[in-house]
Design a protein around this motif. Structure first.
Motif, PDB file in Angstrom:
ATOM      1  N   UNK A  82       0.824  -1.211   0.000  1.00 60.21           N
ATOM      2  CA  UNK A  82       0.000   0.000   0.000  1.00 60.21           C
ATOM      3  C   UNK A  82       0.860   1.263   0.000  1.00 60.21           C
ATOM      4  N   UNK A  83       2.135   1.126   0.269  1.00 60.26           N
ATOM      5  CA  UNK A  83       3.021   2.291   0.266  1.00 60.26           C
ATOM      6  C   UNK A  83       3.397   2.707  -1.148  1.00 60.26           C
ATOM      7  N   UNK A  84       3.180   1.820  -2.121  1.00 60.04           N
ATOM      8  CA  UNK A  84       3.502   2.136  -3.512  1.00 60.04           C
ATOM      9  C   UNK A  84       2.555   3.202  -4.051  1.00 60.04           C
ATOM     10  N   UNK A  85       2.958   3.937  -5.099  1.00 57.04           N
ATOM     11  CA  UNK A  85       2.034   4.872  -5.748  1.00 57.04           C
ATOM     12  C   UNK A  85       0.812   4.128  -6.288  1.00 57.04           C
ATOM     13  N   UNK A  86      -0.297   4.831  -6.416  1.00 56.99           N
ATOM     14  CA  UNK A  86      -1.550   4.189  -6.824  1.00 56.99           C
ATOM     15  C   UNK A  86      -1.457   3.463  -8.161  1.00 56.99           C
ATOM     16  N   UNK A  87      -0.825   4.044  -9.206  1.00 53.13           N
ATOM     17  CA  UNK A  87      -0.714   3.275 -10.460  1.00 53.13           C
ATOM     18  C   UNK A  87       0.038   1.961 -10.280  1.00 53.13           C
ATOM     19  N   UNK A  88       1.109   1.987  -9.469  1.00 50.42           N
ATOM     20  CA  UNK A  88       1.859   0.758  -9.225  1.00 50.42           C
ATOM     21  C   UNK A  88       1.023  -0.236  -8.423  1.00 50.42           C
ATOM     22  N   UNK A  89       0.199   0.269  -7.498  1.00 45.72           N
ATOM     23  CA  UNK A  89      -0.684  -0.620  -6.739  1.00 45.72           C
ATOM     24  C   UNK A  89      -1.659  -1.339  -7.658  1.00 45.72           C
ATOM     25  N   UNK A  90      -2.243  -0.592  -8.600  1.00 47.83           N
ATOM     26  CA  UNK A  90      -3.197  -1.200  -9.525  1.00 47.83           C
ATOM     27  C   UNK A  90      -2.532  -2.290 -10.351  1.00 47.83           C
ATOM     28  N   UNK A  91      -1.295  -2.048 -10.772  1.00 54.38           N
ATOM     29  CA  UNK A  91      -0.573  -3.053 -11.556  1.00 54.38           C
ATOM     30  C   UNK A  91      -0.288  -4.298 -10.732  1.00 54.38           C
ATOM     31  N   UNK A  92       0.171  -4.103  -9.494  1.00 58.03           N
ATOM     32  CA  UNK A  92       0.531  -5.255  -8.675  1.00 58.03           C
ATOM     33  C   UNK A  92      -0.689  -6.013  -8.166  1.00 58.03           C
ATOM     34  N   UNK A  93      -1.848  -5.369  -8.111  1.00 53.41           N
ATOM     35  CA  UNK A  93      -3.067  -6.105  -7.780  1.00 53.41           C
ATOM     36  C   UNK A  93      -3.364  -7.166  -8.832  1.00 53.41           C
ATOM     37  N   UNK A  95     -11.503 -16.534 -10.170  1.00 56.21           N
ATOM     38  CA  UNK A  95     -10.720 -16.573  -8.938  1.00 56.21           C
ATOM     39  C   UNK A  95      -9.822 -15.348  -8.810  1.00 56.21           C
ATOM     40  N   UNK A  96      -9.250 -14.912  -9.920  1.00 58.26           N
ATOM     41  CA  UNK A  96      -8.278 -13.810  -9.876  1.00 58.26           C
ATOM     42  C   UNK A  96      -8.929 -12.442  -9.743  1.00 58.26           C
ATOM     43  N   UNK A  97     -10.230 -12.339  -9.960  1.00 58.85           N
ATOM     44  CA  UNK A  97     -10.918 -11.048  -9.805  1.00 58.85           C
ATOM     45  C   UNK A  97     -11.841 -11.047  -8.591  1.00 58.85           C
ATOM     46  N   UNK A  98     -11.849 -12.141  -7.819  1.00 63.45           N
ATOM     47  CA  UNK A  98     -12.683 -12.191  -6.618  1.00 63.45           C
ATOM     48  C   UNK A  98     -12.090 -11.229  -5.589  1.00 63.45           C
ATOM     49  N   UNK A  99     -12.805 -10.151  -5.305  1.00 65.13           N
ATOM     50  CA  UNK A  99     -12.257  -9.042  -4.531  1.00 65.13           C
ATOM     51  C   UNK A  99     -11.781  -9.429  -3.134  1.00 65.13           C
ATOM     52  N   UNK A 100     -12.525 -10.235  -2.370  1.00 64.43           N
ATOM     53  CA  UNK A 100     -11.979 -10.620  -1.046  1.00 64.43           C
ATOM     54  C   UNK A 100     -10.625 -11.320  -1.145  1.00 64.43           C
ATOM     55  N   UNK A 101     -10.461 -12.161  -2.190  1.00 67.03           N
ATOM     56  CA  UNK A 101      -9.181 -12.856  -2.353  1.00 67.03           C
ATOM     57  C   UNK A 101      -8.095 -11.905  -2.835  1.00 67.03           C
ATOM     58  N   UNK A 102      -8.454 -10.991  -3.746  1.00 63.43           N
ATOM     59  CA  UNK A 102      -7.482  -9.994  -4.221  1.00 63.43           C
ATOM     60  C   UNK A 102      -6.980  -9.153  -3.051  1.00 63.43           C
ATOM     61  N   UNK A 103      -7.909  -8.723  -2.203  1.00 59.39           N
ATOM     62  CA  UNK A 103      -7.507  -7.932  -1.031  1.00 59.39           C
ATOM     63  C   UNK A 103      -6.581  -8.737  -0.125  1.00 59.39           C
ATOM     64  N   UNK A 104      -6.955 -10.005   0.128  1.00 58.50           N
ATOM     65  CA  UNK A 104      -6.187 -10.818   1.069  1.00 58.50           C
ATOM     66  C   UNK A 104      -4.770 -11.058   0.561  1.00 58.50           C
ATOM     67  N   UNK A 105      -4.630 -11.405  -0.729  1.00 56.36           N
ATOM     68  CA  UNK A 105      -3.299 -11.691  -1.263  1.00 56.36           C
ATOM     69  C   UNK A 105      -2.471 -10.417  -1.360  1.00 56.36           C
ATOM     70  N   UNK A 106      -3.099  -9.299  -1.753  1.00 51.84           N
ATOM     71  CA  UNK A 106      -2.372  -8.036  -1.877  1.00 51.84           C
ATOM     72  C   UNK A 106      -1.934  -7.517  -0.504  1.00 51.84           C
ATOM     73  N   UNK A 107      -2.792  -7.706   0.499  1.00 53.23           N
ATOM     74  CA  UNK A 107      -2.495  -7.213   1.839  1.00 53.23           C
ATOM     75  C   UNK A 107      -1.541  -8.133   2.580  1.00 53.23           C
ATOM     76  N   UNK A 108      -1.658  -9.443   2.325  1.00 50.41           N
ATOM     77  CA  UNK A 108      -0.805 -10.425   2.977  1.00 50.41           C
ATOM     78  C   UNK A 108       0.006 -11.170   1.912  1.00 50.41           C
TER      79      UNK A 108
END
Length: 511
Positions: free
Chosen positions: A304-315, A461-474
């Motif tokens: 989450x410390x990355x710039x927003x465009x980089x966050x979108x890419x890494x999501x 599976x890759x666009x399921x938001x709860x899973x995207x949040x969990x993997x991106x956050x953890x």
């Protein structure tokens, strides 16, 4: 071979340990929310200072405000005034705001707003306090009354804690003649606290008034007086009216000491009115707010410390291993055949732009066109590189025509087809045609449908938001996935499709 398997299992265990340890650290130490829908309580405390300014007189208003190192995290602190200077300083362990103005007339209103939350709050430092103080000089009937009250208190107490509790209990026995003498006609909580403090001072036990505010929905609330004393290890808090011990979790320490909350120079009729409101805020937004005000939060050590465009890419990128492990399961356990190892994941990434329904239709249509072109080029006996170049050109032409058609028909998804990976589609067409030549049309169709079905599952599976949040956050979860992949590397068991195929043989052996 046994040594290699042991090393693989050891590596898998090490990766799993790192991954799980990383997640547990974030959850229990950094207090990272497990879900993006998780919310936290945010308390908004408003203090309204009202007074009447004297004409042609400079005005100075001083009010205590809560310390920063309390059991709550400060999200925002605002001092709202019109044409007043504002200054905050620390005096005798208390924070105090000073509003000042050269001239003011009539009714004046100043506002202080504080936003608090318990998330990310650290326990306040347990600074040591005094454990002895000299006894005050009392004479006459007051001294006799105090000694008469202290005698049974000493008999029924064993330490500082029980001594203070017993003292509060005795002072609140209002029918006692000695208590009535010391209280006089003032039965207010403030006066009872003074008498309790007097009796403690007679026994050389230091005590300090603490003024707290209850964090609960309220309007017009006033601070509640408590007493605290240091027993050599920690501070002990007591309610001087009912004897309750231990400061409740919903109490916010506003200031300490016997001084009044408000001091007013150049005005009269000063008063402070408190209102407390509870709001709900997303735990993720809460961490982002703390990060913006340079307060410590888990975002300091995450993606989450990355710039927003980089966050979108890494999501997007960080979900690729999730799709890969699904392909691994489909191929190794289920036995489904696909075009290439990770082609379904690449096709699933393309579905992000077109959505599944339009993506399947476009994938099928473009692949069919490409196969027709490729079949004709094979008839012309072209070499591989020129053949792929021509197929790629026709794929681009087909994309352009579909985009134009979609624009004319007012279909936005038609324009998204241009974002399909052209090289991926070209290679899919080439591999499908090779399977057709080597294993026949039915097998080619089966492999193509397996690729499409696996790609759809990967996309969902890759666009399921709860899973995207969990993997991106953890992101430590990726180490757990890598651990499973290592273990699957030595799997030599049957696939589900093989169990179905050989079921008749097994049943024949039983008969």
């Amino acid at each position: 071979m046994g040594s290699v398997k042991f090393q693989a299992r050891l590596l898998a265990f090490f990766l799993l340990l790192l991954g799980v340890g990383s997640v547990l650290y974030q959850v229990f130490v950094q207090h990272v929310p497990l879900s993006q829908d998780e919310t936290d309580q945010v308390w908004v405390v408003d203090a309204e200072v009202g007074f009447n300014a004297r004409p042609n007189k400079p005005v100075k208003v001083r009010m205590f405000v809560p310390p920063q190192n309390n059991a709550y995290t400060t999200l925002n602190e605002s001092f709202i005034s019109n044409n007043y200077g504002v200054n905050v300083n620390t005096e005798k362990g208390n924070r105090q705001v000073t509003w000042s103005s050269r001239r003011a007339e009539g009714n004046q209103y100043l506002y202080y707003r504080l936003m608090l939350t318990q998330r990310y709050a650290e326990s306040p430092e347990n600074e040591p306090g005094p454990q002895f103080r000299p006894a005050p000089a009392l004479k006459g009937p007051e001294r006799l009354a105090a000694e008469a009250l202290l005698e049974p208190i000493r008999q029924h107490s064993a330490d500082v804690e029980t001594f203070i509790s017993e003292t509060i209990k005795r002072v609140n026995e209002l029918e006692n003649d000695n208590v009535q003498l010391l209280l006089g006609s003032d039965l207010s909580p403030e006066n009872r606290a003074k008498v309790v403090d007097l009796l403690l001072a007679m026994s050389h036990i230091p005590a300090e008034p603490v003024h707290t505010l209850r964090l609960a929905e309220s309007q017009g609330q006033q601070p509640e007086l408590w007493l605290r004393s240091y027993n050599g290890k920690q501070w002990l808090y007591f309610n001087p009216v009912n004897g309750q011990q231990g400061l409740p979790e919903d109490r916010l320490v506003w200031w300490r000491g016997a001084e009044s909350l408000l001091k007013l120079d150049g005005g009269k009729s000063g008063n402070v009115s408190f209102s407390v409101h509870r709001n709900e805020m997303s735990a993720l937004q809460l961490a982002q707010s703390l990060r913006m005000k340079d307060a410590e939060s888990f975002i300091d050590f995450s993606l989450y410390e990355l710039p927003l465009p980089a966050q979108q890419l890494y999501r997007i990128l960080i979900m690729i291993p999730v799709g890969v492990i699904l392909v691994l399961l489909m191929r190794s356990l289920v036995g489904m055949e696909t075009l290439g190892t990770f082609t379904p994941v690449l096709v699933a990434l393309a579905f992000r732009e077109t959505q599944v329904l339009y993506g399947v239709l476009l994938f099928t249509f473009i692949t069919a066109i490409g196969l027709s072109v490729r079949s004709y080029l094979e008839h012309l006996k072209l070499q591989l590189l020129p053949r792929l170049s021509v197929v790629l050109t026709f794929v681009v032409i087909t994309m352009a025509l579909l985009s134009l058609l979609g624009y004319k028909l007012g279909m936005g998804s038609g324009l998204s087809v241009g974002l399909f990976p052209m090289v991926v589609l070209t290679m899919v067409i080439e591999r499908t045609s090779i399977v057709w030549e080597e294993r026949g049309g039915s097998q080619s169709l089966k492999v193509a449908l397996g690729t499409l079905f696996t790609a759809i599952l990967c996309h969902l599976l890759m666009v399921w938001q709860p899973l995207v949040y969990f993997v991106f956050t953890f992101p430590g979860v990726l180490l757990c996935l890598a651990s499973f992949m290592v273990l699957m590397g030595h799997y030599r068991g049957y696939r589900l499709t093989e169990l179905v195929r050989f079921r008749a043989m097994v049943e024949g052996d039983k008969h």
